[in-house]
Design an enzyme around this catalytic site. Sequence first.
Site, PDB file in Angstrom:
ATOM      1  N   LYS A   6       0.832  -1.209   0.000  1.00  0.00           N
ATOM      2  CA  LYS A   6       0.000   0.000   0.000  1.00  0.00           C
ATOM      3  C   LYS A   6       0.863   1.254   0.000  1.00  0.00           C
ATOM      4  O   LYS A   6       1.973   1.264   0.554  1.00  0.00           O
ATOM      5  CB  LYS A   6      -0.914  -0.025   1.232  1.00  0.00           C
ATOM      6  CG  LYS A   6      -1.973   1.069   1.260  1.00  0.00           C
ATOM      7  CD  LYS A   6      -2.892   0.888   2.465  1.00  0.00           C
ATOM      8  CE  LYS A   6      -3.920   1.997   2.567  1.00  0.00           C
ATOM      9  NZ  LYS A   6      -4.829   1.813   3.731  1.00  0.00           N
ATOM     10  N   SER A 100      -9.652   2.038   2.877  1.00  0.00           N
ATOM     11  CA  SER A 100      -8.721   2.765   2.039  1.00  0.00           C
ATOM     12  C   SER A 100      -7.727   1.860   1.312  1.00  0.00           C
ATOM     13  O   SER A 100      -6.958   2.307   0.471  1.00  0.00           O
ATOM     14  CB  SER A 100      -7.939   3.766   2.895  1.00  0.00           C
ATOM     15  OG  SER A 100      -7.154   3.094   3.869  1.00  0.00           O
ATOM     16  N   SER A 124     -10.180  -0.637   6.990  1.00  0.00           N
ATOM     17  CA  SER A 124      -9.647  -0.315   5.666  1.00  0.00           C
ATOM     18  C   SER A 124      -9.086  -1.505   4.906  1.00  0.00           C
ATOM     19  O   SER A 124      -8.895  -1.429   3.692  1.00  0.00           O
ATOM     20  CB  SER A 124      -8.542   0.751   5.794  1.00  0.00           C
ATOM     21  OG  SER A 124      -9.029   1.901   6.419  1.00  0.00           O
TER      22      SER A 124
END
EC number: 6.3.5.7
Length: 437
Positions: A6, A100, A124
């Site tokens: 990420k 996210s 997330s």
Amino acid sequence: MPIAVKGNISTVNLPTTCSSNILRDWVSPYDASVVKLLKDAGAIIIGKSNMDEFGMGAYGPTYNPVSFLNNSTNTDSLKNETSNRDLDTPTDDMFVPGGSSGGSAAAVAANFCLSALGSDTGGSVRLPASYCGVYGFKPSYGRFSRYGLVSYASSLDTIGILGNNLENTKTLYDLISSFDPNDATSVDFSSQSCSQERKDLEGITIGIPQEYYVDGLSQEMLECWSNGIKKLENSKAKIVKVSLPNTVNALSSYYCIASAEASSNLARFDGIRFGKRSEQPDLTEKHPLYSHTRTEGFGPEVQKRIMLGTFVLEASSYESYFGKATMIRNMIKEEFRTCFQKADILLTPATIGGAPTVSGIKINSNLEGGVSEYANDVFTVPASLAGLPALVVPFGAKKTTFNNRELQLPLGLQLISEFGNDELCFDVARFFNKTIL
């Protein structure tokens, strides 16, 4: 093993931008501890995945691979489909992967990598896992090192794992589950019990939180949850009802605490030390450098949460908002402790339903003042507030029609276990993949 990372996890040879203009093209001088552990084990970091800006606001576009594949995992088909679309402009009929860590979930679901690292603050990792039909794991707070993770809400943030199957997810868990002296929040769990090979779930009690039967829970997810309960019951697990009364207050507590911590953490991005620096010429006492830099560098959602966090931390409102939010958080922790005196592990939905489309989010946001997009976190936020391990398992699907094709929108169930007992999530999840006669 090919791994995606990420965009808020530090890597020395790839940009760590947090999908924000304020860190555009910024490259970290060191690897995050979890990245170093993976590299030392021979994993290949194939790239950085897209994310919501600093984990809290839309950056886009990331699309759910189900938008391109007709119940298929053929990567070539995905590439051919995407090459015929303008991916710089989201189309309202496409499904979102959630956030996210949606970029990491989408990469795994599209078979671009076997597993991916994400971060989980209030769901997330787990919500995108449910939307994309992959496994998503959030550990006990302190299990994985946060050294090298760009902070959003420090008391809630954890590194998380997304995997295309349970074994790959567990492999990453074993590789990065390590005490780190560089991280002040790291916990030494070396004395905790290890995973067990079980023939069945006899002796295991599964708790079903009654407050998770919320208004708005889709019929498909309700059936998925019911089928999951039956599956574990057929595996000789004992099913009991448990109560978490403050579930209704969890979202309010979470967004108050998370915004306050974000306001504090993001104060370091001022254009002085690193990242973007404004080139505006009118830098005066009224309009200083950092004011211009932050206005240009942060997106609207990040700015909104900084403003909210600053407000709740003011002396005049601290006790009324942040103080009460902390009290609710402690009450939620205590309620979980009471539940785990009756049950070994909890089974809940991961989301209200299947992945929405871009247009669905826009319509709901306009009708409900822009807050409806937060409602899906109702199932994931309580475990984050309590620092508990949670694993989302793909278990069901919702039939829908998209571009004249029949699709199966994935649905996931969530297992929540006691603090430090992360292994039990994996032990129980294995029985979702077994046929019990």
